[in-house]
Design a protein around this motif. Structure first.
Motif, PDB file in Angstrom:
ATOM      1  N   GLY A  15      40.502  38.167  42.304  1.00 14.42           N
ATOM      2  CA  GLY A  15      39.518  39.096  42.681  1.00 14.42           C
ATOM      3  C   GLY A  15      39.785  40.699  42.011  1.00 14.42           C
ATOM      4  O   GLY A  15      38.857  41.249  42.059  1.00 14.42           O
ATOM      5  N   GLY A  16      40.865  40.592  41.599  1.00 17.52           N
ATOM      6  CA  GLY A  16      41.306  42.258  41.136  1.00 17.52           C
ATOM      7  C   GLY A  16      40.743  42.350  39.665  1.00 17.52           C
ATOM      8  O   GLY A  16      40.395  41.213  38.966  1.00 17.52           O
ATOM      9  N   THR A  68      43.118  42.675  33.941  1.00 17.81           N
ATOM     10  CA  THR A  68      44.028  43.179  32.884  1.00 17.81           C
ATOM     11  C   THR A  68      44.969  44.520  33.230  1.00 17.81           C
ATOM     12  O   THR A  68      45.890  44.977  32.889  1.00 17.81           O
ATOM     13  CB  THR A  68      43.048  43.921  31.711  1.00 17.81           C
ATOM     14  N   ASN A  69      44.149  45.176  34.309  1.00 17.41           N
ATOM     15  CA  ASN A  69      44.861  46.371  34.942  1.00 17.41           C
ATOM     16  C   ASN A  69      46.051  45.695  35.634  1.00 17.41           C
ATOM     17  O   ASN A  69      47.131  46.480  35.786  1.00 17.41           O
ATOM     18  CB  ASN A  69      43.865  47.133  35.855  1.00 17.41           C
ATOM     19  N   ASP A  70      45.992  44.626  36.563  1.00 15.19           N
ATOM     20  CA  ASP A  70      46.992  43.936  37.413  1.00 15.19           C
ATOM     21  C   ASP A  70      48.057  43.583  36.417  1.00 15.19           C
ATOM     22  O   ASP A  70      49.212  43.701  36.831  1.00 15.19           O
ATOM     23  CB  ASP A  70      46.334  43.015  38.278  1.00 15.19           C
TER      24      ASP A  70
END
Length: 570
Positions: free
Chosen positions: A455-456, A459-461
Motif C-alpha cells: 500500500g505504500g 520506489t520510495n520504500d
C-alpha cells in the motif's frame, strides 16, 4: 611621351563634351512586366545574363526555368554564365501575379557578322574619360543600343555616363565603380519577331600614368641561403612586382652561376609563370626554377633571379646549403608519442570513469565512511521460481514422479542442511539463501514480500530499505532481468553504491544466461555498465551439499560483519 599625354588629356574631354554636361537622362529599365514574351539571342562562348523584372527585383530573385518538356538548367537573373548551344530553348518565370516567357537562342560567333574577339574586353584609363563600344557596332546601321552593367541599366547608375551612337561614354573612369561586365542589347527584327541581341563586354580599369619604374623582387632576398636535401628535387621560387603597363613586358628568369661566377651562367628549367593582379596599379609574376635532383655540385654554384620590364631590371642571388638531418625519435618522436599516450589514457578514463568508480567503491571503500546504524544486514533481491512457489504451498519437487527437467535443475540444488535420513533435499536457491543467511549464519534479511508493507510507495520504500542495508544481493536470471521491479532494485543499489561507499553489492548468477545485457525491454545504461564490473558468484546445480562447497565459502567471505543493531519492527 609627355606631350602626347597632355594632348590626350585636352582632346578626349572635347570628344566627350556632349555627354559630360551632367544633363538628366531618361531612365531606361530592363524587361517590363507587360512584355510577356521576349526573344533573346546570345553568342556562344560569351558571358550572358538572363534579364530581370524591374518591379519585382527588389523583392525576390527571378528564376528562369526551362519549359517545353525538356530538362535543362535554371538561371537566376543575377547570374553571369558562359552561353552554350545547349542553353537554347524556352524559359518562363513567375512574378507573383503572372507568368512571363522568354525564348533564348544561342548562335555561333561567326553568324553575327564581322566578329572581332578583341571586342569582348576593353581597357580604360583611370581618372580619364573612356568609351565602351558594343561588339559588332560597325557591322550594323542600327545604333539603338541599351546598356546594362550587370542587371542595372546604366541610366540608373549615379555616374556621368551616356549612350551615343551605340557607344557607352564614361566621363571620368573610376576603378571602384566602372570595372566589371557590361551588356549591350540591340533590337533586331526578323519575320515580324523582335529579337534582342545581347553582347557582353568586360571593362578593365588600368592606371592612367605611364610606367617609369623597374620591377621589385619581393622574394627571395639578396644573398639569401636556402637549405636543400641531397638526392631530392628542389624548386626555387622568385616573386616580382611590376608597375602596370598597357602592354605587359614583365619577365622573370632563373640562372645558375657555375662556381659563383655570374659571367659563366646557364638558364635553369622553369615552370609556367603565374601572373596575377591584386590591385590595378601593379601585377605580380611568380616564377619557379626547377632542379630535378640536388647533387653536391649544386652547393658550389649560386642562383640568380632576374626580373625585367621595358624600363629596367632587378636581380637577386642566392646560395644553397645542405640541410642538417634532424633525428625525429629523439627530438620529436618521444614528445609526440607521450602526447598521444596521454590523450589515449584521458579518453579511456573518460569513457570508463563510471566503471572505475563502481570497481573502487565495491572493492576498496566498503564500510569506511558510514558508521550509522543499519536496520538490515542484507537486502535480498530475487524473483520467485516456479519451484519456490510450490514450496510456499507446502510440497517439494521430490514428491513428484518422473524425471526433473534441466530448466528446473538449474534453479535448485542440494540443501546444505541434511534431513534426518541423511538425504539432501532439492531446494530453489532463493529459498536456500533465506534459510542459510538467517537461520544458519544469523544475518537479518530484508525481503520485499515480507518486510515492506503493501500500500505504500514502492520506489520510495525500496530505495529506503536498500539505504538502510549493509549489503544488496541480487540473484540474476533471465526472469530477473526481464522484471522491471527487480531491475529497479538493482539500479537503486548501484546508485546508492556511487553515492555512499558503505553499501556492499554482490551478484549471484545462476546457470542461466543471467549476465546478458540484451533484454526486452532494454536494461538501463547504468545497469548494463554495472553488470560488467560488479563482484559476482556463479551458482550451478552441481554445487555439493553442506557449507564446505566453494560457493558457500566464497559467499561467507563476501558477507558483511554482524553489525546490525536490532531495531523493533513496530
Amino acid at each position: 611621351m609627355q606631350t602626347g599625354h597632355i594632348l590626350f588629356s585636352f582632346i578626349f574631354p572635347i570628344v566627350l563634351d556632349g555627354c559630360c554636361v551632367r544633363s538628366h537622362q531618361t531612365k531606361q529599365t530592363g524587361l517590363q512586366q507587360d512584355a510577356s514574351h521576349q526573344h533573346f539571342r546570345a553568342v556562344e562562348g560569351e558571358s550572358f545574363m538572363m534579364p530581370c523584372i524591374k518591379s519585382v527585383r527588389a523583392h525576390f530573385n527571378v528564376m528562369w526555368s526551362r519549359t517545353g518538356g525538356r530538362e535543362g538548367p535554371s538561371f537566376d537573373c543575377g547570374k553571369v554564365f558562359p552561353a552554350e548551344a545547349g542553353h537554347s530553348g524556352n524559359y518562363s518565370c513567375l512574378t507573383g501575379g503572372s507568368e512571363l516567357f522568354l525564348h533564348l537562342q544561342v548562335v555561333k560567333e561567326t553568324s553575327v557578322g564581322c566578329f572581332q574577339p578583341e571586342e569582348r574586353s576593353v581597357e580604360l584609363l583611370n581618372s580619364a574619360g573612356g568609351e565602351v563600344p558594343c561588339p559588332g557596332r560597325n557591322c550594323s546601321s542600327n545604333t539603338h543600343v541599351r546598356w546594362f552593367k550587370g542587371n542595372t541599366s546604366v541610366s540608373e547608375l549615379s555616374r556621368d555616363i551616356c549612350e551615343k551612337n551605340g557607344l557607352l561614354l564614361i566621363c571620368e573612369v573610376k576603378v571602384k565603380y566602372d570595372a566589371g561586365v557590361y551588356f549591350c542589347d540591340r533590337p533586331m527584327m526578323e519575320q515580324g519577331v523582335t529579337w534582342t541581341l545581347r553582347r557582353a563586354v568586360k571593362v578593365k580599369v588600368v592606371p592612367h600614368k605611364t610606367t617609369t619604374d623597374p620591377p621589385r623582387i619581393v622574394y627571395p632576398a639578396d644573398n639569401m641561403t636556402e637549405e636543400v636535401e641531397l638526392g631530392r628535387p628542389r624548386t626555387l621560387t622568385c616573386k616580382a612586382l611590376f608597375p602596370h603597363e598597357r602592354k605587359s613586358t614583365g619577365e622573370v628568369r632563373w640562372y645558375m652561376n657555375y662556381g659563383g661566377n655570374q659571367e659563366n651562367t646557364t638558364l635553369l628549367d622553369t615552370k609556367t609563370p603565374q601572373q596575377r593582379s591584386d590591385i590595378p596599379e601593379e601585377y605580380s609574376i611568380l616564377q619557379e626554377g626547377v632542379i630535378n635532383e640536388v647533387t653536391p655540385q649544386h652547393l658550389d654554384h649560386t642562383y640568380t633571379c632576374i626580373a625585367s620590364n621595358a624600363v629596367g631590371k632587378r636581380n637577386v642571388t642566392i646560395r644553397l646549403k645542405r640541410k642538417c638531418q634532424v633525428k625525429w625519435p629523439s627530438l620529436v618522436g618521444f614528445p609526440v608519442a607521450s602526447l598521444l599516450l596521454v590523450v589515449v589514457v584521458g579518453v579511456t578514463l573518460h569513457m570508463k570513469w563510471l566503471e572505475l568508480q563502481i570497481i573502487y567503491r565495491s572493492h576498496f571503500q566498503h564500510g569506511k565512511h558510514d558508521r550509522d546504524e543499519k536496520r538490515f544486514d542484507v537486502f535480498l533481491s530475487h524473483v520467485w521460481s516456479p519451484t519456490a512457489a510450490e514450496l510456499e504451498r507446502g510440497w517439494t519437487p521430490s514428491s513428484r514422479s518422473g524425471p526433473v527437467p534441466d530448466e528446473e535443475a538449474c534453479s535448485s540444488s542440494l540443501d546444505p542442511l541434511n534431513t534426518e535420513e541423511g538425504e539432501a533435499t532439492q531446494r530453489p536457491l532463493e529459498d536456500l539463501l533465506r534459510q542459510v543467511l538467517e537461520e544458519e549464519w544469523g544475518y537479518r534479511l530484508c525481503l520485499v514480500d515480507r518486510d515492506i508493507l503493501p500500500g505504500g510507495a514502492y520506489t520510495n520504500d525500496v530505495t529506503l530499505a536498500i539505504q538502510r542495508s549493509n549489503m544488496l544481493i541480487c540473484l540474476l536470471s533471465d526472469d530477473y532481468l526481464s522484471d522491471s521491479n527487480r531491475v529497479f532494485e538493482l539500479e537503486s543499489g548501484v546508485q546508492a553504491l556511487l553515492q555512499k561507499s558503505s553499501l556492499k553489492l554482490l551478484l549471484i548468477q545462476t546457470c542461466r544466461n543471467s549476465a546478458s545485457v540484451i533484454q526486452d525491454p532494454p536494461l538501463p545504461p547504468l545497469v548494463q555498465r554495472a553488470l560488467k564490473v560488479l563482484p559476482s558468484l556463479d551458482w550451478t546445480s552441481e554445487e555439493p551439499a553442506g557449507g564446505t562447497s566453494r560457493f558457500w565459502r566464497s559467499l561467507r567471505k563476501a558477507m558483511p560483519d554482524h553489525s546490525v543493531t536490532l531495531v523493533s519492527l513496530v
